[in-house]
Enzyme design. Structure first.
Site, PDB file in Angstrom:
ATOM      1  N   SER A 140      92.782  44.616 136.198  1.00 53.06           N
ATOM      2  CA  SER A 140      93.005  44.379 134.777  1.00 53.06           C
ATOM      3  C   SER A 140      94.508  44.310 134.535  1.00 53.06           C
ATOM      4  O   SER A 140      95.234  45.250 134.841  1.00 53.06           O
ATOM      5  CB  SER A 140      92.382  45.527 133.970  1.00 53.06           C
ATOM      6  OG  SER A 140      92.632  45.354 132.601  1.00 53.06           O
ATOM      7  N   LYS A 166      91.593  39.940 135.449  1.00 51.44           N
ATOM      8  CA  LYS A 166      91.262  40.045 134.025  1.00 51.44           C
ATOM      9  C   LYS A 166      92.565  40.227 133.268  1.00 51.44           C
ATOM     10  O   LYS A 166      93.380  41.080 133.624  1.00 51.44           O
ATOM     11  CB  LYS A 166      90.340  41.243 133.789  1.00 51.44           C
ATOM     12  CG  LYS A 166      90.224  41.661 132.329  1.00 51.44           C
ATOM     13  CD  LYS A 166      89.108  42.665 132.172  1.00 51.44           C
ATOM     14  CE  LYS A 166      89.550  43.861 131.342  1.00 51.44           C
ATOM     15  NZ  LYS A 166      88.455  44.837 131.177  1.00 51.44           N
ATOM     16  N   LEU A 167      92.737  39.404 132.241  1.00 46.70           N
ATOM     17  CA  LEU A 167      93.955  39.473 131.445  1.00 46.70           C
ATOM     18  C   LEU A 167      93.619  40.000 130.062  1.00 46.70           C
ATOM     19  O   LEU A 167      92.712  39.495 129.386  1.00 46.70           O
ATOM     20  CB  LEU A 167      94.572  38.071 131.337  1.00 46.70           C
ATOM     21  CG  LEU A 167      95.898  37.969 130.578  1.00 46.70           C
ATOM     22  CD1 LEU A 167      97.003  38.737 131.307  1.00 46.70           C
ATOM     23  CD2 LEU A 167      96.296  36.502 130.405  1.00 46.70           C
ATOM     24  N   LYS A 168      94.366  41.014 129.640  1.00 40.08           N
ATOM     25  CA  LYS A 168      94.211  41.511 128.272  1.00 40.08           C
ATOM     26  C   LYS A 168      94.840  40.490 127.324  1.00 40.08           C
ATOM     27  O   LYS A 168      95.919  39.939 127.630  1.00 40.08           O
ATOM     28  CB  LYS A 168      94.916  42.862 128.121  1.00 40.08           C
ATOM     29  CG  LYS A 168      94.291  43.982 128.945  1.00 40.08           C
ATOM     30  CD  LYS A 168      93.006  44.487 128.321  1.00 40.08           C
ATOM     31  CE  LYS A 168      92.517  45.763 129.015  1.00 40.08           C
ATOM     32  NZ  LYS A 168      91.270  46.265 128.398  1.00 40.08           N
ATOM     33  N   ASP A 194      90.093  39.909 128.121  1.00 41.59           N
ATOM     34  CA  ASP A 194      89.557  41.048 127.361  1.00 41.59           C
ATOM     35  C   ASP A 194      90.387  41.213 126.089  1.00 41.59           C
ATOM     36  O   ASP A 194      91.586  41.462 126.154  1.00 41.59           O
ATOM     37  CB  ASP A 194      89.626  42.324 128.214  1.00 41.59           C
ATOM     38  CG  ASP A 194      89.016  43.526 127.509  1.00 41.59           C
ATOM     39  OD1 ASP A 194      88.460  43.363 126.402  1.00 41.59           O
ATOM     40  OD2 ASP A 194      89.099  44.638 128.072  1.00 41.59           O
ATOM     41  N   ASN A 196      89.596  43.472 123.573  1.00 40.13           N
ATOM     42  CA  ASN A 196      89.490  44.810 122.980  1.00 40.13           C
ATOM     43  C   ASN A 196      89.369  44.752 121.457  1.00 40.13           C
ATOM     44  O   ASN A 196      90.113  45.418 120.722  1.00 40.13           O
ATOM     45  CB  ASN A 196      90.667  45.691 123.390  1.00 40.13           C
ATOM     46  CG  ASN A 196      90.582  46.155 124.837  1.00 40.13           C
ATOM     47  OD1 ASN A 196      91.330  45.667 125.682  1.00 40.13           O
ATOM     48  ND2 ASN A 196      89.669  47.038 125.142  1.00 40.13           N
ATOM     49  N   GLU A 219      85.716  39.163 126.947  1.00 35.79           N
ATOM     50  CA  GLU A 219      85.201  40.506 126.733  1.00 35.79           C
ATOM     51  C   GLU A 219      85.568  40.994 125.331  1.00 35.79           C
ATOM     52  O   GLU A 219      86.726  40.886 124.913  1.00 35.79           O
ATOM     53  CB  GLU A 219      85.806  41.418 127.804  1.00 35.79           C
ATOM     54  CG  GLU A 219      85.321  42.843 127.788  1.00 35.79           C
ATOM     55  CD  GLU A 219      85.941  43.645 128.937  1.00 35.79           C
ATOM     56  OE1 GLU A 219      86.470  43.033 129.894  1.00 35.79           O
ATOM     57  OE2 GLU A 219      85.917  44.874 128.859  1.00 35.79           O
ATOM     58  N   ASP A 244      81.859  45.283 125.687  1.00 33.58           N
ATOM     59  CA  ASP A 244      82.357  46.559 126.220  1.00 33.58           C
ATOM     60  C   ASP A 244      82.166  47.616 125.132  1.00 33.58           C
ATOM     61  O   ASP A 244      81.143  48.311 125.094  1.00 33.58           O
ATOM     62  CB  ASP A 244      83.837  46.383 126.622  1.00 33.58           C
ATOM     63  CG  ASP A 244      84.542  47.664 127.057  1.00 33.58           C
ATOM     64  OD1 ASP A 244      83.952  48.745 126.950  1.00 33.58           O
ATOM     65  OD2 ASP A 244      85.718  47.587 127.496  1.00 33.58           O
ATOM     66  N   LYS A 268      80.657  51.075 131.310  1.00 32.04           N
ATOM     67  CA  LYS A 268      81.600  52.168 131.531  1.00 32.04           C
ATOM     68  C   LYS A 268      80.839  53.467 131.311  1.00 32.04           C
ATOM     69  O   LYS A 268      80.420  53.753 130.180  1.00 32.04           O
ATOM     70  CB  LYS A 268      82.757  52.090 130.536  1.00 32.04           C
ATOM     71  CG  LYS A 268      83.775  50.998 130.827  1.00 32.04           C
ATOM     72  CD  LYS A 268      84.882  51.034 129.798  1.00 32.04           C
ATOM     73  CE  LYS A 268      85.872  49.900 130.022  1.00 32.04           C
ATOM     74  NZ  LYS A 268      86.782  49.745 128.851  1.00 32.04           N
ATOM     75  N   GLY A 296      86.726  49.950 133.673  1.00 33.75           N
ATOM     76  CA  GLY A 296      87.562  51.076 134.068  1.00 33.75           C
ATOM     77  C   GLY A 296      88.303  51.651 132.879  1.00 33.75           C
ATOM     78  O   GLY A 296      88.509  50.976 131.867  1.00 33.75           O
TER      79      GLY A 296
HETATM   80 MG   LIG Z   1      87.263  46.080 127.821  1.00 29.80          MG
END
Ligand SMILES: [Mg+2]
Length: 374
Positions: A140, A166-168, A194, A196, A219, A244, A268, A296
């Site tokens: 990540s 995975k890129l935020k 992702d 968030n 995500e 998530d 998770k 994670g």
């Molecule tokens: Mg996430």
């Protein structure tokens, strides 16, 4: 088993580099480990370890570190000390009166489970029914200050051999970064993003532009409570939506699947109340033909080992965020931290979670010890 003692070790560990998501930047990992002593039927005393994954502020979930620790000490521990025949499988039942606080419950269930499996001399992977000896290791990548910095950071992990990137992302740090990564590393790089929960349904047209980049998934684009809106968004994107934050239990996984809000689920254990509920979500998703992968929470060596075993279940068909410990920590608190090699991490085979806490390192990063009385 009978719970004899419960000790919380509060830790503060430096990260090798700051980790930025759409809601915060972390430079240190704060968490607590649960050390539980249990007496088993033959009179032996066995120690088990669990890890609490709550962040220090309520930005990822309503639950946060100090609140979670308070719930363990004041509400969870007394309920479990009162049980004469305790098993890992009944912890959730004994805690059913406590609303929410899944990370607090998960940490304690973990410690009981680790002790139970150690008493049996059995590995967590064997207990779960894991089918893989190694699992692909994804990484990540946090939000960087510039497109160039994103390409540089991704390039470092690609060179290390990670199986998936995975890129935020967040508004203002999304399309240009994603486009640059695709341009630099090609269409074959397994790549996902992702958010968030950083967008709203009003951003649907903007998010549609991600469809051009062949992402494995996006995500949690919308808010935790926005299941119906995720379903609406799914109808407007070609990129599969993975949930998530929204999936907090097996029940919410069922709702997400039934509504068409999730094509993929990030599992998770801390977020859903423990590894046993995580396995139930795996089972439900698999029965519906929905892929899962293991997320994670910047776990130390204890949680990282347990996640690796979970990801070895057959329904975990996408690479998880199970990077080597050294992606986050120069120094971990277990004697043999998880390492990535050849794009995979090996599933631990020792009793319990298969890792030993290094007391010297634990003390190095420890800020407080709390003994919860019987
Ligand atoms: Mg996430």
């Amino acid at each position: 088993m009978k719970l004899l003692s419960l000790r919380m070790h509060h830790l503060r560990m430096p990260l090798v580099s700051p980790f930025t998501t759409s809601f915060m930047t972390q430079t240190h990992k704060r968490c607590f480990l649960v050390e539980a002593e249990l007496e088993i039927a033959d009179g032996r005393v066995v120690t088990g370890w669990g890890e609490n994954v709550a962040l220090d502020r309520p930005y990822y979930s309503a639950e946060y570190l100090d609140g979670s620790a308070d719930v363990v000490a004041r509400w969870i521990a007394p309920l479990l000390f009162a049980v004469d025949v305790l098993t890992a499988e009944t912890v959730g039942h004994h805690l059913r009166a406590i609303v929410g606080n899944p990370m607090a419950k998960a940490a304690v269930e973990m410690a009981v489970l680790d002790a139970q499996l150690r008493a049996e001399g059995r590995s967590f992977a064997s207990y779960l029914g894991a089918v893989a000896r190694a699992v692909p290791s994804g990484v990540s990548v946090g939000i960087q200050d510039s497109v160039e910095a994103t390409v540089r950071a991704v390039g470092g992990y690609v060179d290390e051999g990670y199986a998936r990137i995975k890129l935020k992302i967040r508004p203002g740090a999304d399309l240009a970064h994603v486009a640059a990564v695709r341009r630099e590393f090609g269409d074959d790089l397994p790549f996902q993003v992702d958010a968030n929960a950083a967008y709203t349904l009003v951003d649907a047209a903007h998010l549609q532009r991600l469809d051009d980049f062949g992402l494995l998934l996006i995500e949690q684009p919308l808010g935790e409570a926005d299941l119906r809106q995720h379903a609406q968004l799914a109808g407007q994107l070609r990129t599969p939506i993975c949930l998530d934050e929204s999936v907090v239990s097996a029940e919410s996984a069922v709702d997400a699947i039934a509504l068409g809000a999730a094509a993929i689920i990030n599992v998770k254990p801390g977020r859903v109340g423990g590894y046993l509920e995580a396995r139930r979500i795996h089972d439900i998703a698999r029965a519906h033909g929905i892929a899962v992968w293991c997320g994670g929470m910047l776990e130390t060596g204890v949680g990282r080992a347990a996640n690796t075993a979970l990801a070895a279940l057959p329904g975990f068909t996408l690479p998880g965020d199970i990077s080597g410990s050294d992606r986050f920590f120069a120094d971990d608190i277990v004697t043999a931290p998880i390492r990535m090699h050849d794009g995979v991490v090996d599933v631990p085979t020792g009793p319990g979670f298969g890792v030993e806490v290094d007391r010297e390192r634990l003390e190095r990063y420890r800020t407080a010890v709390v003994d919860v009385g019987v």
